[in-house]
Design a protein around this motif. Sequence first.
Motif, short mmCIF file in Angstrom:
data_model
loop_
_atom_site.label_atom_id
_atom_site.label_comp_id
_atom_site.label_asym_id
_atom_site.label_seq_id
_atom_site.Cartn_x
_atom_site.Cartn_y
_atom_site.Cartn_z
N PHE A 122 4.82 -6.54 -12.22
CA PHE A 122 5.17 -5.16 -11.76
C PHE A 122 3.92 -4.23 -12.18
O PHE A 122 3.40 -3.65 -12.44
N ALA A 123 3.80 -4.46 -13.72
CA ALA A 123 3.47 -4.13 -14.31
C ALA A 123 2.32 -4.57 -15.73
O ALA A 123 1.46 -3.88 -15.58
N TRP A 124 1.69 -5.94 -15.03
CA TRP A 124 0.67 -6.75 -16.42
C TRP A 124 0.29 -7.20 -15.00
O TRP A 124 -0.83 -7.10 -15.18
N THR A 125 1.30 -8.15 -14.55
CA THR A 125 -0.54 -9.51 -13.80
C THR A 125 -0.19 -8.75 -12.48
O THR A 125 -1.31 -9.63 -11.53
N MET A 126 0.88 -8.60 -11.69
CA MET A 126 -0.01 -8.15 -10.54
C MET A 126 0.75 -6.68 -9.43
O MET A 126 1.04 -6.61 -8.84
N THR A 127 0.13 -5.42 -10.85
CA THR A 127 0.07 -4.42 -10.53
C THR A 127 0.01 -3.74 -9.37
O THR A 127 0.25 -3.20 -9.16
N SER A 128 -1.28 -3.91 -8.32
CA SER A 128 -2.39 -3.63 -7.52
C SER A 128 -1.38 -4.13 -6.40
O SER A 128 -1.14 -2.95 -5.45
N THR A 129 -0.71 -5.02 -6.56
CA THR A 129 0.22 -5.38 -5.24
C THR A 129 1.32 -4.84 -5.39
O THR A 129 1.71 -4.15 -4.17
N TYR A 130 1.62 -4.31 -6.27
CA TYR A 130 3.23 -3.05 -6.39
C TYR A 130 2.95 -2.32 -6.20
O TYR A 130 4.13 -1.17 -5.52
N VAL A 131 1.87 -1.22 -6.47
CA VAL A 131 1.62 -0.12 -6.66
C VAL A 131 0.65 0.01 -4.89
O VAL A 131 1.55 1.29 -4.31
N GLU A 132 0.20 -0.97 -3.77
CA GLU A 132 0.42 -0.52 -2.79
C GLU A 132 1.16 -0.45 -2.19
O GLU A 132 1.51 -0.12 -1.08
N HIS A 133 2.04 -1.72 -2.61
CA HIS A 133 2.97 -1.51 -1.87
C HIS A 133 4.29 -0.51 -1.91
O HIS A 133 4.74 0.19 -0.23
N ALA A 134 4.38 0.23 -2.83
CA ALA A 134 5.23 1.51 -2.94
C ALA A 134 4.60 2.83 -3.27
O ALA A 134 5.24 3.95 -2.88
N ALA A 135 3.02 2.15 -2.79
CA ALA A 135 2.38 3.85 -1.77
C ALA A 135 1.93 3.45 -0.45
O ALA A 135 1.19 4.14 -0.25
N ALA A 136 2.06 2.74 -0.24
CA ALA A 136 2.48 1.97 1.28
C ALA A 136 2.25 3.21 2.21
O ALA A 136 1.44 3.27 2.54
N ASP A 137 2.84 4.38 2.62
CA ASP A 137 2.90 4.69 3.40
C ASP A 137 2.80 6.52 3.27
O ASP A 137 2.95 7.89 3.51
N ALA A 138 2.75 6.95 1.72
CA ALA A 138 2.37 8.30 0.92
C ALA A 138 1.55 8.07 -0.68
O ALA A 138 1.90 7.41 -1.23
N ALA A 139 0.25 8.36 -0.34
CA ALA A 139 -0.67 8.14 -0.89
C ALA A 139 -0.23 9.23 -2.27
O ALA A 139 -0.53 9.29 -3.55
#
Length: 390
Positions: A122-139
């Motif tokens: 979540f912090a190094w290799t796949m950050t974008s995947t996790y960030v998009e998931h965490a902010a999916a419905d709330a920019a």
Amino acid sequence: MVRSMRVALVHEWLDTWGGSEAVLAELLRVFPGADVYTLVDFLRPEDRARLGGARIATLPLAGLPAARRWFRYAAVLRPQLIERFDLASYDVVVSNSHAIAKGARTGPGQVHVCYCHTPARFAWTMTSTYVEHAAADAAWRRPLVDYALARFRRWDRAASSRVDRFIANSRHIATAIKRCYGRDADVVHPPVDVDRFAAAASARGAEAPRADYVTVSRLVPYKRIDVLVEAFRKLPEQRLIVIGDGPERPRLEALAVPNVEFAGQQDDRETAIRVASARAFLFAAEEDFGIAPVEAQAAGTPVIAFGRGGVRESIRGQDAHAPTGAFFDAQTPQAVAAAVRAFEANAKPISAAACRENALRFAPARFRDEIARIVDDACAARARAVAAAA
């Protein structure tokens, strides 16, 4: 040498049984009598029994309301939680880390060896995947998530500097450790219970028909099970069985693809039988190593996998002399569907015997021997350094 010392094993958390927990079980065979330190223990009794009655020490998190839903977030926001364990009475600390276990505090007289599955995805290799998931419905969450991950990375770099020796679970992850932490790493592929899957294949019989496609996975975002599910919407003539559970399951089931069955968590025997009976095993994650694809090969089942990460070290592609699987080049439903169609059209089937032979490279005895040798070597190096300074 090290078997006569006091050893602590540090593991992020115990909630469901997966590849990291299988490694922990083998580490307990390398270091019988070692104690286990982990943030929480939510394992089912039958899974905990696989750890052989080891003493397991946890933090009080598990007793807090709804802890099972939020403990991972606590680890991201407060990785220093792992530093709370008092390990001063041990000679050797072995951390089994894919997130924060490497941050365990040790003193100058101790040796800390980290078996690293991956720098925190979540912090190094796949950050974008996790960030998009965490902010999916709330920019509005995005800058908060970005800040939290930057803060985590600063802690993680500092924690990595306290490790005496890194062991990576693949060459792919050794490269990532060098890139993220500036540290070299030995490579020891993780242990795979090849005998269990080979036995399931034998019980099934070589001539039994193979009907469905299968995947076995924790249902978490980076595994990209959503890609597989949507691919089978494009393959109505085929059927996919998804074995495993996790926080993504409700979202995946809501996709409502009629030819995809969510079988949930299965016991070892049923999982092995289903994998051994499959036409092929599907794998869409960019994984550090990927134990499940090796288990599938041990059952004689070919693997169709996303062609990046550790699977390149464990699967022989169709251009190899004795192929054991095929790769697709993008994490998209279109790429998966195309790979399945190509597999179905292949005039030369992949040999079950070739799959089983390839899987034997990852048997547990090899893992135990290599881990013991490296930890012994790290202890000897520390002893030499102490003697030289005296």
